[in-house]
Scaffold this motif. Structure first.
Motif, PDB file in Angstrom:
ATOM      1  N   TRP A 107       0.874  -1.240   0.123  1.00  0.00           N
ATOM      2  CA  TRP A 107       0.035   0.135  -0.109  1.00  0.00           C
ATOM      3  C   TRP A 107       0.837   1.445   0.070  1.00  0.00           C
ATOM      4  CZ3 TRP A 107      -0.180  -3.850   3.791  1.00  0.00           C
ATOM      5  CH2 TRP A 107       0.479  -3.387   5.055  1.00  0.00           C
ATOM      6  N   GLU A 108       2.125   1.187   0.417  1.00  0.00           N
ATOM      7  CA  GLU A 108       3.130   2.219   0.340  1.00  0.00           C
ATOM      8  C   GLU A 108       3.383   2.456  -0.836  1.00  0.00           C
ATOM      9  OE1 GLU A 108       3.339   4.250   2.663  1.00  0.00           O
ATOM     10  OE2 GLU A 108       2.966   3.034   4.505  1.00  0.00           O
ATOM     11  N   VAL A 109       3.839   1.642  -1.835  1.00  0.00           N
ATOM     12  CA  VAL A 109       4.269   1.597  -3.269  1.00  0.00           C
ATOM     13  C   VAL A 109       2.896   2.006  -3.820  1.00  0.00           C
ATOM     14  CG1 VAL A 109       5.037   0.253  -5.140  1.00  0.00           C
ATOM     15  CG2 VAL A 109       5.826  -0.305  -2.850  1.00  0.00           C
ATOM     16  N   TYR A 110       1.862   1.692  -3.622  1.00  0.00           N
ATOM     17  CA  TYR A 110       0.850   1.984  -4.363  1.00  0.00           C
ATOM     18  C   TYR A 110       0.434   3.595  -4.166  1.00  0.00           C
ATOM     19  CZ  TYR A 110      -3.573   1.944  -6.978  1.00  0.00           C
ATOM     20  OH  TYR A 110      -4.575   2.000  -8.063  1.00  0.00           O
ATOM     21  N   PHE A 111       0.473   3.777  -2.862  1.00  0.00           N
ATOM     22  CA  PHE A 111       0.151   5.247  -2.557  1.00  0.00           C
ATOM     23  C   PHE A 111       0.969   6.380  -3.052  1.00  0.00           C
ATOM     24  CE2 PHE A 111       0.078   8.827  -0.028  1.00  0.00           C
ATOM     25  CZ  PHE A 111      -1.155   9.408  -0.030  1.00  0.00           C
ATOM     26  N   ARG A 112       2.353   5.888  -2.985  1.00  0.00           N
ATOM     27  CA  ARG A 112       3.376   6.799  -3.377  1.00  0.00           C
ATOM     28  C   ARG A 112       3.448   7.195  -4.790  1.00  0.00           C
ATOM     29  NH1 ARG A 112       9.556   5.083  -2.475  1.00  0.00           N
ATOM     30  NH2 ARG A 112       8.947   5.242  -0.072  1.00  0.00           N
ATOM     31  N   ASN A 113       3.081   6.180  -5.698  1.00  0.00           N
ATOM     32  CA  ASN A 113       3.111   6.292  -7.126  1.00  0.00           C
ATOM     33  C   ASN A 113       1.633   6.648  -7.607  1.00  0.00           C
ATOM     34  OD1 ASN A 113       5.582   4.972  -8.304  1.00  0.00           O
ATOM     35  ND2 ASN A 113       5.220   3.522  -6.789  1.00  0.00           N
ATOM     36  N   ARG A 114       0.712   6.303  -7.108  1.00  0.00           N
ATOM     37  CA  ARG A 114      -0.768   6.718  -7.687  1.00  0.00           C
ATOM     38  C   ARG A 114      -0.999   8.018  -7.170  1.00  0.00           C
ATOM     39  NH1 ARG A 114      -3.842   6.361 -11.559  1.00  0.00           N
ATOM     40  NH2 ARG A 114      -6.066   5.799 -11.220  1.00  0.00           N
ATOM     41  N   ILE A 115      -0.750   8.376  -6.039  1.00  0.00           N
ATOM     42  CA  ILE A 115      -1.212   9.782  -5.645  1.00  0.00           C
ATOM     43  C   ILE A 115      -0.738  10.979  -6.557  1.00  0.00           C
ATOM     44  CG2 ILE A 115       0.723  10.354  -4.120  1.00  0.00           C
ATOM     45  CD1 ILE A 115      -2.895  10.518  -3.195  1.00  0.00           C
ATOM     46  N   THR A 116       0.561  10.559  -7.275  1.00  0.00           N
ATOM     47  CA  THR A 116       0.850  11.599  -8.206  1.00  0.00           C
ATOM     48  C   THR A 116      -0.029  11.748  -9.451  1.00  0.00           C
ATOM     49  OG1 THR A 116       2.242   9.974  -9.434  1.00  0.00           O
ATOM     50  CG2 THR A 116       3.212  11.363  -7.499  1.00  0.00           C
ATOM     51  N   GLU A 117      -0.849  10.592  -9.567  1.00  0.00           N
ATOM     52  CA  GLU A 117      -1.755  10.566 -10.853  1.00  0.00           C
ATOM     53  C   GLU A 117      -3.229  10.957 -10.532  1.00  0.00           C
ATOM     54  OE1 GLU A 117       0.798   6.833 -12.526  1.00  0.00           O
ATOM     55  OE2 GLU A 117      -1.145   6.465 -11.335  1.00  0.00           O
ATOM     56  N   THR A 118      -3.764  10.839  -9.387  1.00  0.00           N
ATOM     57  CA  THR A 118      -5.083  11.089  -9.303  1.00  0.00           C
ATOM     58  C   THR A 118      -5.542  11.436  -8.017  1.00  0.00           C
ATOM     59  OG1 THR A 118      -7.136  10.147  -9.620  1.00  0.00           O
ATOM     60  CG2 THR A 118      -5.692   8.728  -8.629  1.00  0.00           C
ATOM     61  N   SER A 119      -6.746  11.705  -7.298  1.00  0.00           N
ATOM     62  CA  SER A 119      -6.952  12.365  -6.140  1.00  0.00           C
ATOM     63  C   SER A 119      -6.919  11.138  -5.157  1.00  0.00           C
ATOM     64  CB  SER A 119      -8.293  12.690  -6.157  1.00  0.00           C
ATOM     65  OG  SER A 119      -9.418  11.636  -6.235  1.00  0.00           O
ATOM     66  N   PHE A 120      -6.986  11.749  -3.841  1.00  0.00           N
ATOM     67  CA  PHE A 120      -6.822  10.857  -2.911  1.00  0.00           C
ATOM     68  C   PHE A 120      -8.034   9.849  -2.622  1.00  0.00           C
ATOM     69  CE2 PHE A 120      -7.795   9.831   1.733  1.00  0.00           C
ATOM     70  CZ  PHE A 120      -7.055   8.810   1.815  1.00  0.00           C
ATOM     71  N   ARG A 121      -9.244  10.332  -3.063  1.00  0.00           N
ATOM     72  CA  ARG A 121     -10.563   9.697  -2.952  1.00  0.00           C
ATOM     73  C   ARG A 121     -10.206   8.638  -3.814  1.00  0.00           C
ATOM     74  NH1 ARG A 121     -13.372   8.244   0.938  1.00  0.00           N
ATOM     75  NH2 ARG A 121     -12.786  10.230   1.923  1.00  0.00           N
ATOM     76  N   ASP A 122      -9.947   8.584  -5.051  1.00  0.00           N
ATOM     77  CA  ASP A 122      -9.493   7.493  -6.031  1.00  0.00           C
ATOM     78  C   ASP A 122      -8.721   6.490  -5.520  1.00  0.00           C
ATOM     79  OD1 ASP A 122     -11.272   8.686  -7.619  1.00  0.00           O
ATOM     80  OD2 ASP A 122      -9.793   9.625  -9.180  1.00  0.00           O
TER      81      ASP A 122
END
Ligand SMILES: [Zn+2]
Length: 288
Positions: A107-122
């Protein structure tokens, strides 16, 4: 008058540097200042902090609190500053694989990468969906998407403790250590053999590191069923923690299956009011 028993609070990761707020998952990370704020609110409302080693003899005012932290982040070291200031003992739960292999949680890997691409809610909703998949499948998906080395920590942010750090941490008089699992597999998705492996693997490892026996377990994601409780009992665990909210009733602490499925209140509460101190204030007022 509150019913006799105790409440348990669950936190995960901590940061000291306010600039980390924007870089970390808001339902998993709080600042050290916020941790202290939560403790002050509880003390101001007449709560007493329980020593995890003395759960069996909790006086049961209904205003007893046990402090726990899941997952074994390196940054839990920061908690010592606050625990020492208020002389509070706390219980910290570890995942063997993260420590031994020094790898980030998915979940850390996912969060740190994905948060640069979309909103926190997503990101949050996507992570809730991902949680339903087997851990190995999530990990291979993320490696494919973000690179083979995406699980390697590149600094102290998000990383698990090393074996040496855990050894030193566990030796601190205000620290009590518990088993989370061998690899953070959701135990209700596992066969009995796998549940046994997840619990026993971590228990043996931590008992070797701390040179003591470990009667505490918290189930990954709080998920458990009768089989999970039975295996925990067979392995000699005395106290098991879920993420069901509420009071642990003193009069039921004599029942083993009750002791192995204790309730914990998760903070921050995953809602839009991302003010953990205010959330603890509300908790304290509800339990007057
Ligand atoms: Zn966990």
């Amino acid at each position: 008058m509150s019913e006799p028993g105790f409440h348990t609070l669950l936190f995960h990761a901590l940061y000291k540097d306010e600039s980390h707020r924007e870089m970390t998952h808001p339902f998993l990370y709080i600042s050290l200042e916020e941790l202290e704020g939560c403790i002050k609110v509880l003390l101001d409302n007449g709560y007493t902090f329980l020593d995890p080693a003395e759960l069996g003899s909790c006086n049961g005012s209904g205003k007893d609190i046990l402090l726990t932290f899941d997952d074994g982040y390196y940054d839990n070291y920061h908690a010592l500053e606050v625990l020492e200031k208020y002389s509070i003992r706390a219980l910290f739960f570890y995942v063997k694989q993260q420590i031994v292999e020094q790898k980030l949680f998915w979940w850390e890997v996912y969060f740190r990468n994905r948060i640069t691409e979309t909103s926190f809610r997503d990101v949050y909703e996507e992570m809730q969906e991902l949680k339903k998949l087997p851990r190995a499948r999530i990990e291979s998906m993320l490696k494919e998407r973000y690179g083979e080395d995406c699980f390697e920590p590149d600094d102290d942010l998000n990383r698990p403790m090393t074996v040496d750090e855990l050894k030193r941490f566990a030796a601190h008089p205000l620290v009590e250590i518990g088993v989370h699992s061998a690899s953070h597999e959701i135990l209700t998705n596992c066969t009995r053999e796998e549940v046994l492996h997840e619990m026993e693997g971590c228990k043996r490892f931590l008992e070797e590191v701390t040179e003591g026996s470990i009667p505490f377990i918290s189930y990954p994601n709080g998920d458990f069923n009768d089989e999970v409780l039975a295996v925990a009992g067979d392995l000699g665990f005395e106290w098991g923690f879920t993420t069901l909210p509420g009071l642990n009733r003193r009069k039921r602490l004599g029942e083993r299956s009750y002791r192995l499925s204790l309730r914990r209140n998760v903070f921050p509460v995953p809602n839009d009011d991302n003010n953990v101190v205010r959330q603890v204030e509300i908790f304290a007022e509800q339990n007057r």
